[in-house]
Enzyme design. Structure first.
Site, PDB file in Angstrom:
ATOM      1  N   ASN A 136     -18.995  10.654 -16.443  1.00 14.93           N
ATOM      2  CA  ASN A 136     -18.714  12.077 -16.641  1.00 14.93           C
ATOM      3  C   ASN A 136     -17.985  12.259 -17.967  1.00 14.93           C
ATOM      4  O   ASN A 136     -16.779  12.030 -18.065  1.00 14.93           O
ATOM      5  CB  ASN A 136     -17.862  12.552 -15.453  1.00 14.93           C
ATOM      6  CG  ASN A 136     -17.335  13.964 -15.615  1.00 14.93           C
ATOM      7  OD1 ASN A 136     -17.613  14.640 -16.613  1.00 14.93           O
ATOM      8  ND2 ASN A 136     -16.567  14.411 -14.634  1.00 14.93           N
ATOM      9  N   LYS A 145     -14.691   9.958 -17.285  1.00 16.68           N
ATOM     10  CA  LYS A 145     -14.424   9.440 -15.945  1.00 16.68           C
ATOM     11  C   LYS A 145     -15.674   8.706 -15.479  1.00 16.68           C
ATOM     12  O   LYS A 145     -16.780   9.240 -15.586  1.00 16.68           O
ATOM     13  CB  LYS A 145     -14.106  10.593 -14.986  1.00 16.68           C
ATOM     14  CG  LYS A 145     -12.817  11.307 -15.353  1.00 16.68           C
ATOM     15  CD  LYS A 145     -12.557  12.497 -14.468  1.00 16.68           C
ATOM     16  CE  LYS A 145     -11.423  13.319 -15.034  1.00 16.68           C
ATOM     17  NZ  LYS A 145     -11.630  14.748 -14.959  1.00 16.68           N
ATOM     18  N   ARG A 197     -23.545  12.564 -17.005  1.00 17.52           N
ATOM     19  CA  ARG A 197     -23.371  14.018 -16.992  1.00 17.52           C
ATOM     20  C   ARG A 197     -23.668  14.548 -18.395  1.00 17.52           C
ATOM     21  O   ARG A 197     -23.017  14.164 -19.366  1.00 17.52           O
ATOM     22  CB  ARG A 197     -21.923  14.368 -16.617  1.00 17.52           C
ATOM     23  CG  ARG A 197     -21.639  15.832 -16.801  1.00 17.52           C
ATOM     24  CD  ARG A 197     -20.177  16.161 -16.593  1.00 17.52           C
ATOM     25  NE  ARG A 197     -19.941  17.568 -16.814  1.00 17.52           N
ATOM     26  CZ  ARG A 197     -18.822  18.071 -17.329  1.00 17.52           C
ATOM     27  NH1 ARG A 197     -17.820  17.266 -17.660  1.00 17.52           N
ATOM     28  NH2 ARG A 197     -18.691  19.359 -17.503  1.00 17.52           N
ATOM     29  N   ASP A 204     -25.399  19.833 -16.350  1.00 19.16           N
ATOM     30  CA  ASP A 204     -24.525  20.856 -15.754  1.00 19.16           C
ATOM     31  C   ASP A 204     -25.272  22.168 -15.558  1.00 19.16           C
ATOM     32  O   ASP A 204     -25.059  22.891 -14.588  1.00 19.16           O
ATOM     33  CB  ASP A 204     -23.359  21.168 -16.704  1.00 19.16           C
ATOM     34  CG  ASP A 204     -22.169  20.252 -16.527  1.00 19.16           C
ATOM     35  OD1 ASP A 204     -22.348  19.146 -16.005  1.00 19.16           O
ATOM     36  OD2 ASP A 204     -21.064  20.656 -16.943  1.00 19.16           O
TER      37      ASP A 204
HETATM   38  N1  LIG Z   1      -0.514  18.239 -13.260  1.00 14.02           N
HETATM   39  C1  LIG Z   1      -1.346  19.075 -13.904  1.00 14.02           C
HETATM   40  N2  LIG Z   1      -1.240  20.407 -13.667  1.00 14.02           N
HETATM   41  C2  LIG Z   1      -2.075  21.268 -14.304  1.00 14.02           C
HETATM   42  N3  LIG Z   1      -3.020  20.901 -15.165  1.00 14.02           N
HETATM   43  C3  LIG Z   1      -3.165  19.601 -15.434  1.00 14.02           C
HETATM   44  C4  LIG Z   1      -2.345  18.611 -14.809  1.00 14.02           C
HETATM   45  N4  LIG Z   1      -2.734  17.389 -15.266  1.00 14.02           N
HETATM   46  C5  LIG Z   1      -3.751  17.610 -16.140  1.00 14.02           C
HETATM   47  N5  LIG Z   1      -4.008  18.923 -16.247  1.00 14.02           N
HETATM   48  C6  LIG Z   1      -5.027  19.576 -17.110  1.00 14.02           C
HETATM   49  O1  LIG Z   1      -6.321  19.050 -16.855  1.00 14.02           O
HETATM   50  C7  LIG Z   1      -7.034  18.910 -18.093  1.00 14.02           C
HETATM   51  C8  LIG Z   1      -7.929  17.687 -18.023  1.00 14.02           C
HETATM   52  O2  LIG Z   1      -9.040  17.975 -17.213  1.00 14.02           O
HETATM   53  P1  LIG Z   1     -10.166  16.898 -16.994  1.00 14.02           P
HETATM   54  O3  LIG Z   1     -11.223  17.464 -16.119  1.00 14.02           O
HETATM   55  O4  LIG Z   1      -9.523  15.615 -16.566  1.00 14.02           O
HETATM   56  O5  LIG Z   1     -10.693  16.611 -18.435  1.00 14.02           O
HETATM   57  P2  LIG Z   1     -11.754  17.383 -19.332  1.00 14.02           P
HETATM   58  O6  LIG Z   1     -10.920  18.227 -20.261  1.00 14.02           O
HETATM   59  O7  LIG Z   1     -12.437  16.277 -20.033  1.00 14.02           O
HETATM   60  O8  LIG Z   1     -12.616  18.178 -18.442  1.00 14.02           O
HETATM   61  C9  LIG Z   1      -5.989  18.754 -19.181  1.00 14.02           C
HETATM   62  O9  LIG Z   1      -6.369  19.555 -20.292  1.00 14.02           O
HETATM   63  C10 LIG Z   1      -4.736  19.275 -18.561  1.00 14.02           C
HETATM   64  O10 LIG Z   1      -4.405  20.513 -19.176  1.00 14.02           O
HETATM   65  C1  LIG Z   2     -18.345  22.274 -19.675  1.00 17.51           C
HETATM   66  C2  LIG Z   2     -16.940  21.821 -19.782  1.00 17.51           C
HETATM   67  O1  LIG Z   2     -16.124  22.493 -20.358  1.00 17.51           O
HETATM   68  O2  LIG Z   2     -16.642  20.640 -19.215  1.00 17.51           O
HETATM   69  P1  LIG Z   2     -15.214  19.902 -19.134  1.00 17.51           P
HETATM   70  O3  LIG Z   2     -14.254  20.864 -18.500  1.00 17.51           O
HETATM   71  O4  LIG Z   2     -15.475  18.704 -18.276  1.00 17.51           O
HETATM   72  O5  LIG Z   2     -14.818  19.540 -20.521  1.00 17.51           O
HETATM   73 MG   LIG Z   3     -13.989  18.080 -16.710  1.00 20.77          MG
END
Ligand SMILES: Nc1ncnc2c1ncn2[C@@H]1O[C@H](COP(=O)(O)OP(=O)(O)O)[C@@H](O)[C@H]1O
Ligand SMILES: CC(=O)OP(=O)(O)O
Ligand SMILES: [Mg+2]
Length: 422
Positions: free
Chosen positions: A9, A16, A118, A174
């Site tokens: 992902n 991930k 993904r 997606d």
């Molecule tokens: N304890 C937390 N509470 C709220 N938001 C969080 C917490 N830990 C991480 N995050 C948020 O989650 C986001 C990461 O989301 P994730 O799905 O892992 O990555 P991606 O940005 O690649 O989709 C980070 O930008 C952060 O702002």
């Molecule tokens: C589409 C998208 O913003 O995905 P992610 O939140 O995983 O970065």
């Molecule tokens: Mg994400």
């Protein structure tokens, strides 16, 4: 020994990956069982953190020469890891590090028969597809529509061809989940011939996540659910996507770590003082449209307002720091705006509001504030439920649910279901 499915992902700030065994126990509705999960987070910062956790020892007959000298016991007992890895600087190097750690822990990567990737933007693709050279070119051509996602995900596919030559790579887009969105909702009010020729429409993203939430919430309650939220919002009716907040690209909708979210389209021409007077030459000098797109994707959002990309920090500092308060208030305002919009579109009869994905799952503060503001339309959080241990799907109040979404599991599930097809 059972075959393994690897599910990757590529998010905007994270990679991930989960390793699944194909499950013979038919009572498991997922069709797969996780044996290890890894996450590399903060990829957009200089300090990416890598973690790897095993749920079961990787029964293996690895003959990795580099491991030949290792102590047998060390191989048999995999060690969970969590560390900053400065050498990781993009999704591809994170993937290489992950494969290296799997091997070091004794997992025979030759058992990986399928890799699910993904891919955020699938353009006109209507279903998952095997990655061929032709598919790579088509996905590459869509990269400018998902600049933080498609390119990094493709770099993983290339790495798989080189490092896992025996495995088959399959893309899970997606956008496919949203092909059910009615035309009047997915269309922009622009010249329709140009829109069709150039594919200018609202696509919607996070499809594997919504698909998982839909499946698990239905399994949990036996009901069809119709109202969802995560770090973008989606509305479902009759188990199908009906509306979503992201658009032609993932930039539309809610603000994010580095993304502005939806803005007046004319804002890009007024962002710099000279851009308001654009003529042909000025456009060329400013590299329009690349420059504004980069600004809105990578140099906006919470980072531009507060300096942090972490929503957890925004949450904790919102009472003491005006920029953090502003970022928080903008986010809450946009979320409740979409909830109101979808509530009306559902005729005032949503089954539930579902909080999911990292922010929706981890931020009880956000849930409390959002739900307080939409109490007037029948939602309520019960503090006692909030403090209970969370399962995959849990009620946390009146018409409010938290779901621990799992995009990797959803892709592996779909792969296992259609194995004969691949
Ligand atoms: N304890 C937390 N509470 C709220 N938001 C969080 C917490 N830990 C991480 N995050 C948020 O989650 C986001 C990461 O989301 P994730 O799905 O892992 O990555 P991606 O940005 O690649 O989709 C980070 O930008 C952060 O702002
Ligand atoms: C589409 C998208 O913003 O995905 P992610 O939140 O995983 O970065
Ligand atoms: Mg994400």
């Amino acid at each position: 020994m059972p075959q393994l499915i690897l599910s990757a992902n590529s998010g905007s700030s994270s990679l991930k990956i989960t390793v699944f065994e194909i499950e013979s126990d038919t009572s498991n509705t997922d069709g797969v069982k996780a044996i290890a999960v890894s996450s590399t987070s903060n990829l957009s910062s200089s300090k990416p953190t890598f973690s790897l956790k095993f749920f079961a020892p990787p029964a293996s007959d690895t003959s990795d020469a580099s491991d030949a000298s290792k102590d047998k016991d060390e191989k048999a007992t995999p060690k969970d890891e969590k560390e900053e890895v400065p050498d990781i600087n993009d999704h591809k190097s994170a993937f290489e590090h992950f494969l290296d750690r799997l091997k070091k822990n004794g997992l025979d990567v030759g058992r990986i028969s399928h890799v699910c990737h993904r891919i955020v933007h699938g353009g006109r693709y209507q279903k998952p597809t095997e990655i061929s050279e032709d598919a790579m070119h088509r996905i590459e051509a869509l990269s400018s529509l998902a600049p933080l996602h498609n390119g990094p995900a493709l770099s993983l596919s290339e790495a798989c061809f080189a490092l896992l030559p025996e495995s088959q790579s399959i893309t899970y887009f997606d956008s496919v989940f949203h092909i059910s969105i009615p035309q009047h909702i997915s269309s922009y009010a622009i010249d329709q011939k140009t829109a069709y020729e150039k594919g200018l429409k609202r696509y919607g993203f996070h499809g594997s996540s919504y698909s998982f939430i839909n499946r698990k919430v239905a399994e949990f309650s036996g009901k069809v659910w119709s109202f969802l939220q995560r770090d973008d919002l989606n509305m479902l009716t009759m188990e199908k996507s009906y509306d979503t907040t992201m658009g032609l690209t993932p930039l539309d909708g809610l603000p994010g770590a580095t993304r502005s979210g939806g803005v007046d389209p004319s804002l890009i021409f007024h962002y710099t003082s000279s851009a308001g007077r654009l003529d042909q030459t000025a456009t060329k000098d400013l590299h329009v449209p690349e420059a504004p797109e980069h600004i809105l994707n990578s140099n906006s959002g919470w980072k531009s307002i507060t300096g942090t990309t972490n929503f957890g920090t925004i949450t904790s500092k919102r009472h003491s720091s005006p920029p953090h308060a502003l970022a928080w208030n903008i986010f809450v305002d946009r979320v409740i705006g979409y909830i109101g919009n979808y509530y009306v579109k559902l005729g005032g009869r949503p089954d539930a509001l579902v909080f999911a994905d990292v922010i929706g799952e981890k931020s009880a503060d956000l849930r409390a504030e959002v739900v307080k503001k939409v109490e007037c339309i029948g939602f309520e959080v019960d503090e006692r439920n909030e403090s209970a241990g969370l399962g995959v799907v849990e009620w946390i109040g009146k018409n409010v649910i938290v779901c621990q979404t799992d995009e990797q599991l959803e892709m592996a599930h779909q792969c296992a279901v259609s194995l004969q097809h691949w």
